[in-house]
Design a protein around this motif. Structure first.
Motif, PDB file in Angstrom:
ATOM      1  N   PRO A 344     -34.764  55.150  69.820  1.00 49.32           N
ATOM      2  CA  PRO A 344     -33.366  55.227  70.245  1.00 49.32           C
ATOM      3  C   PRO A 344     -33.180  56.094  71.485  1.00 49.32           C
ATOM      4  CG  PRO A 344     -33.735  56.634  68.342  1.00 49.32           C
ATOM      5  CD  PRO A 344     -35.005  55.871  68.555  1.00 49.32           C
ATOM      6  N   SER A 345     -32.130  55.812  72.236  1.00 46.22           N
ATOM      7  CA  SER A 345     -31.865  56.656  73.399  1.00 46.22           C
ATOM      8  C   SER A 345     -30.801  57.698  73.066  1.00 46.22           C
ATOM      9  CB  SER A 345     -31.427  55.817  74.585  1.00 46.22           C
ATOM     10  OG  SER A 345     -30.318  55.045  74.227  1.00 46.22           O
ATOM     11  N   ARG A 346     -30.343  57.685  71.816  1.00 48.66           N
ATOM     12  CA  ARG A 346     -29.380  58.705  71.393  1.00 48.66           C
ATOM     13  C   ARG A 346     -29.352  58.747  69.861  1.00 48.66           C
ATOM     14  NH1 ARG A 346     -23.166  58.947  73.399  1.00 48.66           N
ATOM     15  NH2 ARG A 346     -24.067  57.736  75.058  1.00 48.66           N
ATOM     16  N   TYR A 347     -29.128  59.950  69.352  1.00 53.32           N
ATOM     17  CA  TYR A 347     -28.962  60.117  67.900  1.00 53.32           C
ATOM     18  C   TYR A 347     -27.595  60.729  67.628  1.00 53.32           C
ATOM     19  CZ  TYR A 347     -34.074  59.847  67.092  1.00 53.32           C
ATOM     20  OH  TYR A 347     -35.379  59.458  66.993  1.00 53.32           O
ATOM     21  N   VAL A 348     -26.929  60.224  66.609  1.00 56.16           N
ATOM     22  CA  VAL A 348     -25.691  60.867  66.174  1.00 56.16           C
ATOM     23  C   VAL A 348     -25.779  61.083  64.665  1.00 56.16           C
ATOM     24  CG1 VAL A 348     -23.166  60.759  66.090  1.00 56.16           C
ATOM     25  CG2 VAL A 348     -24.387  59.622  67.957  1.00 56.16           C
ATOM     26  N   GLN A 361     -31.956  73.456  63.945  1.00 53.09           N
ATOM     27  CA  GLN A 361     -33.396  73.660  63.708  1.00 53.09           C
ATOM     28  C   GLN A 361     -34.169  72.348  63.868  1.00 53.09           C
ATOM     29  OE1 GLN A 361     -33.002  75.423  59.770  1.00 53.09           O
ATOM     30  NE2 GLN A 361     -33.515  77.442  60.590  1.00 53.09           N
ATOM     31  N   VAL A 362     -33.678  71.307  63.230  1.00 49.54           N
ATOM     32  CA  VAL A 362     -34.384  70.025  63.275  1.00 49.54           C
ATOM     33  C   VAL A 362     -34.462  69.499  64.719  1.00 49.54           C
ATOM     34  CG1 VAL A 362     -34.225  67.597  62.588  1.00 49.54           C
ATOM     35  CG2 VAL A 362     -33.866  69.401  60.889  1.00 49.54           C
ATOM     36  N   PHE A 363     -33.346  69.549  65.438  1.00 51.33           N
ATOM     37  CA  PHE A 363     -33.341  69.029  66.806  1.00 51.33           C
ATOM     38  C   PHE A 363     -34.312  69.823  67.676  1.00 51.33           C
ATOM     39  CE2 PHE A 363     -28.595  67.500  66.473  1.00 51.33           C
ATOM     40  CZ  PHE A 363     -28.977  66.574  65.512  1.00 51.33           C
ATOM     41  N   ARG A 364     -34.301  71.134  67.515  1.00 48.11           N
ATOM     42  CA  ARG A 364     -35.175  71.942  68.371  1.00 48.11           C
ATOM     43  C   ARG A 364     -36.649  71.658  68.081  1.00 48.11           C
ATOM     44  NH1 ARG A 364     -32.455  77.842  69.483  1.00 48.11           N
ATOM     45  NH2 ARG A 364     -30.505  77.030  70.343  1.00 48.11           N
ATOM     46  N   VAL A 365     -36.983  71.577  66.798  1.00 46.60           N
ATOM     47  CA  VAL A 365     -38.393  71.293  66.484  1.00 46.60           C
ATOM     48  C   VAL A 365     -38.775  69.919  67.039  1.00 46.60           C
ATOM     49  CG1 VAL A 365     -40.093  70.952  64.651  1.00 46.60           C
ATOM     50  CG2 VAL A 365     -38.371  72.754  64.410  1.00 46.60           C
ATOM     51  N   ALA A 366     -37.880  68.925  66.872  1.00 46.27           N
ATOM     52  CA  ALA A 366     -38.190  67.568  67.342  1.00 46.27           C
ATOM     53  C   ALA A 366     -38.460  67.550  68.842  1.00 46.27           C
ATOM     54  CB  ALA A 366     -37.047  66.623  66.999  1.00 46.27           C
ATOM     55  N   LYS A 367     -37.719  68.359  69.578  1.00 40.74           N
ATOM     56  CA  LYS A 367     -37.906  68.370  71.039  1.00 40.74           C
ATOM     57  C   LYS A 367     -39.118  69.209  71.439  1.00 40.74           C
ATOM     58  CE  LYS A 367     -33.806  66.398  72.390  1.00 40.74           C
ATOM     59  NZ  LYS A 367     -32.638  66.294  73.252  1.00 40.74           N
ATOM     60  N   MET A 368     -39.263  70.372  70.768  1.00 38.74           N
ATOM     61  CA  MET A 368     -40.406  71.230  71.105  1.00 38.74           C
ATOM     62  C   MET A 368     -41.719  70.506  70.859  1.00 38.74           C
ATOM     63  SD  MET A 368     -38.934  74.838  69.621  1.00 38.74           S
ATOM     64  CE  MET A 368     -40.387  75.171  68.747  1.00 38.74           C
ATOM     65  N   ALA A 369     -41.762  69.728  69.790  1.00 41.79           N
ATOM     66  CA  ALA A 369     -42.994  69.033  69.441  1.00 41.79           C
ATOM     67  C   ALA A 369     -43.152  67.748  70.250  1.00 41.79           C
ATOM     68  CB  ALA A 369     -43.006  68.722  67.950  1.00 41.79           C
ATOM     69  N   TYR A 371     -41.428  64.996  69.890  1.00 45.94           N
ATOM     70  CA  TYR A 371     -41.174  63.754  69.129  1.00 45.94           C
ATOM     71  C   TYR A 371     -40.002  62.989  69.739  1.00 45.94           C
ATOM     72  CZ  TYR A 371     -44.043  66.186  65.700  1.00 45.94           C
ATOM     73  OH  TYR A 371     -45.041  66.855  65.085  1.00 45.94           O
ATOM     74  N   VAL A 372     -39.052  63.751  70.269  1.00 48.15           N
ATOM     75  CA  VAL A 372     -37.887  63.153  70.919  1.00 48.15           C
ATOM     76  C   VAL A 372     -37.882  63.677  72.349  1.00 48.15           C
ATOM     77  CG1 VAL A 372     -35.370  63.054  70.936  1.00 48.15           C
ATOM     78  CG2 VAL A 372     -36.594  63.070  68.752  1.00 48.15           C
ATOM     79  N   LYS A 373     -37.631  62.768  73.299  1.00 47.70           N
ATOM     80  CA  LYS A 373     -37.646  63.170  74.714  1.00 47.70           C
ATOM     81  C   LYS A 373     -36.599  64.246  74.980  1.00 47.70           C
ATOM     82  CE  LYS A 373     -38.617  58.809  76.936  1.00 47.70           C
ATOM     83  NZ  LYS A 373     -37.561  57.971  76.465  1.00 47.70           N
ATOM     84  N   GLU A 374     -36.935  65.123  75.890  1.00 43.07           N
ATOM     85  CA  GLU A 374     -36.068  66.256  76.193  1.00 43.07           C
ATOM     86  C   GLU A 374     -34.644  65.797  76.537  1.00 43.07           C
ATOM     87  OE1 GLU A 374     -35.017  69.732  75.922  1.00 43.07           O
ATOM     88  OE2 GLU A 374     -37.166  69.395  75.543  1.00 43.07           O
ATOM     89  N   ASP A 375     -34.544  64.687  77.263  1.00 47.78           N
ATOM     90  CA  ASP A 375     -33.202  64.285  77.720  1.00 47.78           C
ATOM     91  C   ASP A 375     -32.498  63.295  76.778  1.00 47.78           C
ATOM     92  OD1 ASP A 375     -34.842  62.179  78.202  1.00 47.78           O
ATOM     93  OD2 ASP A 375     -34.301  61.928  80.315  1.00 47.78           O
ATOM     94  N   THR A 376     -33.061  63.057  75.613  1.00 49.03           N
ATOM     95  CA  THR A 376     -32.376  62.182  74.652  1.00 49.03           C
ATOM     96  C   THR A 376     -31.313  62.986  73.909  1.00 49.03           C
ATOM     97  OG1 THR A 376     -34.357  60.854  74.324  1.00 49.03           O
ATOM     98  CG2 THR A 376     -32.684  60.727  72.599  1.00 49.03           C
TER      99      THR A 376
END
Ligand code: ARG
Length: 592
Positions: A344-348, A361-369, A371-376
């Motif tokens: 997906p290009s966006r999550y809500v 917490q979840v969003f930060r871990v997903a981006k740090m790791a 898993y989700v692109k920084e700009d998504t």
């Protein structure tokens, strides 16, 4: 089709550039002095500094330039006023043309700006085996609207209910079932035949089992420990418990689908926390390898704090000291699944605001790791509590948690009584209509508030046919429907070349001006995940329509072209209102 504000800005832009000012100053907004004008441009004020001129001189230059250009025809007024505003009114001809274009275009001129983008909307969030209660209501109502809005704008919207189907409630149910029916084969260690296809409980038994188990676990430490053990075994694939789990899922899902269906809420995916489990061992391994997860007091955690945080944020716990995965772990596993299958290009995500920290917490871990692109964009739309009239979280009269079904019954009953007060329809029709109006009352009552705020569930107000309510909007639509059917009964039919003529009264012009705001209302409400903006728009639209209706003889208009034009204009109004309520997730009855 362009938005009206952009049309106006483009019309005056050449005047700015011809006078030597940058075209970007030609920005136009709705007027904040509707008594003086309809639109205003404040560009001259902004340009004053850059060009070291008095704003009024710049405004006067621009207006003079427009006066001499063909664009002049678009306006009935364009004037420079102190200290440097440009005040604008649209010409009636131009506005009528705009109405005709809206009328001709698919979706009334809305552009499908979302084409090619996939968005995951995570809403509903019911917990399996626990009855749906009003706490789940807001997520379902808001999420459904966001999904419909996005889909209308051309996005590939994927709505996922994300069930809570993997937690301690499962162990509690299993152990409670053992207490009640110890002879079931699932509890017989020597059983090795297949397990029955039929569930060992009905939905009403299941609904009784969970609260009983939950109460028992609070009093009985031993029972609680057994439930934890059962949860652990289930999660580690112990077949007899997996078999019970499948029964719980089947029975519960049938019921959930029915309940969500009654609310006009549907999902593309009926996934849950259990679907994330296969990703968890790999996830943990990966977070360790990347040096993000580390042991702390026996648990495995990831630091998520940033220097820019205004308050201290605790680390995200990935695994407890007893080895159990947590809510956040499930959500991260789910993200891996979604990335793999849908990219997906966006999550809500739509939950109440008590889950704020969890999603940070979840969003930060997903981006740090990675898993989700920084700009998504990962959006957590947090909503407030639905309170009773006493200002405390909504409860039944007896003080218990109100079940969704009971709540809907109450609303529909109250609407039914109101319809029957001036009884003009059969009981049967009144029942059906009450269901439609009740749903609108409930959904509009919720959606018309800014989601993040708490609101008071005030039944009397929600079902009122007057004021900013769902029934008022429906009433307006029904009123238009009835004018149109009288028009037909009188033998009226719209000629194919019928057009909307220029407005001849303020009431008519105001109706048209309001209709021009439609596209902006829909786009902004999606972009800002704010369905209340659609509510605001249709409330105002209903108001201006009703004023127009009260001041205009529509069917008695003698000039035939004018009468036809009125019919076209109110048909357009009805279409826009119906489109908008569909985006909010409800519909209008034929009569009320
Ligand atoms: N089941 C959760 C609850 O009742 C809500 C789930 C929200 N979605 C998510 N991806 N965590 O609180």
């Amino acid at each position: 089709m362009k938005k009206i504000l952009d049309c106006i800005a483009q019309a005056i832009m050449p005047a700015f550039t011809a006078c030597g000012y940058d075209g970007s100053y030609a920005r136009v907004t709705l007027s904040n002095r509707p008594d003086l004008c309809e639109y205003q441009c404040n560009g001259a004020m902004a340009a004053a500094k850059t060009y070291k001129k008095k704003p009024i001189d710049i405004a006067a230059d621009v207006v003079k330039q427009v006066e001499e250009s063909p664009q002049r025809e678009m306006f009935s007024q364009i004037t420079a006023v102190m200290p440097g505003f440009i005040n604008i009114r649209l010409s009636e001809e131009y506005l009528a043309e705009y109405m005709n274009s809206m009328d001709r275009e698919p979706k009334y001129g809305l552009e499908e700006t979302g084409k090619g983008e996939t968005v995951i909307v995570d809403y509903g969030g019911a917990n399996v085996a626990k009855p749906l209660h009003v706490g789940h209501l807001r997520s379902a109502i808001i999420g459904e609207s966001i999904k419909r809005l996005g889909r209308f704008l051309g996005y590939n919207m994927i709505g996922d209910v994300h069930l809570g189907d993997w937690g301690l409630q499962m162990g509690l149910i299993i152990e409670e079932l053992r207490e009640r029916k110890p002879d079931l084969p699932y509890f017989d260690d020597s059983w090795n035949g297949p397990y029955p296809d039929e569930a060992p409980f009905t939905i009403s038994e299941l609904e009784d089992i969970y609260p009983a188990a939950s109460a028992r676990s609070k009093e009985d430490e031993d029972f609680k420990a057994r439930a934890q053990e059962a949860t652990f075994r289930l999660q580690n694939g112990y077949e007899p418990f997996r078999a019970i789990w499948r029964h719980i899922m089947n029975v519960s899902l049938t019921d959930l689908k029915k309940n969500y269906g009654n609310l006009g809420v549907t999902f593309d995916l009926w996934k849950g926390e259990s679907d994330a489990q296969e990703y968890i061992p790999g996830l943990i391994e990966d977070l360790r390898k990347k040096g993000l997860a580390y042991e702390s007091q026996g648990a495995l955690v990831v630091d998520i704090a940033k220097e820019t945080d205004s308050k201290e944020l605790p680390p995200c716990i990935i695994r407890k000291s007893d080895g159990a995965a947590l809510y956040a772990t499930s959500d991260l596993g789910t993200i891996l699944d979604r990335e793999k299958k849908y990219a997906p290009s966006r999550y809500v995500y739509i939950t109440d605001k008590r889950q704020e920290l969890h999603f940070i917490q979840v969003f930060r871990v997903a981006k740090m790791a990675g898993y989700v692109k920084e700009d998504t964009p990962m959006v957590h739309l947090m909503f407030g509590t639905m309170n009773g009239r006493d200002g405390k979280p909504f409860k039944t009269r007896e003080g218990g948690v109100m079940r969704l079904e009971s709540l809907m019954e109450e609303i529909n009953g109250a609407v039914y009584d109101r319809i029957m007060e001036n009884r003009t329809v059969s009981c049967e029709e009144a029942r059906k209509t009450a269901g439609i109006i009740g749903l609108a009352a409930l959904k509009y009552g919720d959606l018309s508030n800014q989601a993040s705020k708490d609101y008071v569930f005030d039944m009397e107000r929600f079902i009122s046919f007057e004021g900013n309510t769902g029934p008022y909007i429906l009433y307006t639509i029904v009123r238009i429907k009835s004018i149109l059917s009288r028009y037909n009964e009188m033998g009226g039919t719209l000629p194919p070349d019928a057009t909307i003529l220029k407005a001849v009264s303020d009431g008519e012009k105001n109706l048209m001006l309001q209709l021009t705001k439609y596209r902006e209302a829909v786009e902004n409400s999606f972009a800002e995940t704010a369905p209340h903006k659609i509510c605001q728009f249709i409330y105002e639209l209903s108001d201006v329509f009703n004023k127009f209706y009260n001041s205009t003889m529509i069917l008695k208009e003698e000039n035939q072209d004018r009468r036809t034009s009125y019919i076209k204009l109110i048909t357009l109004t009805k279409g826009v209102l119906e489109t908008c309520i569909d985006l909010l997730g409800f519909e209008a009855p034929e009569r009320m």
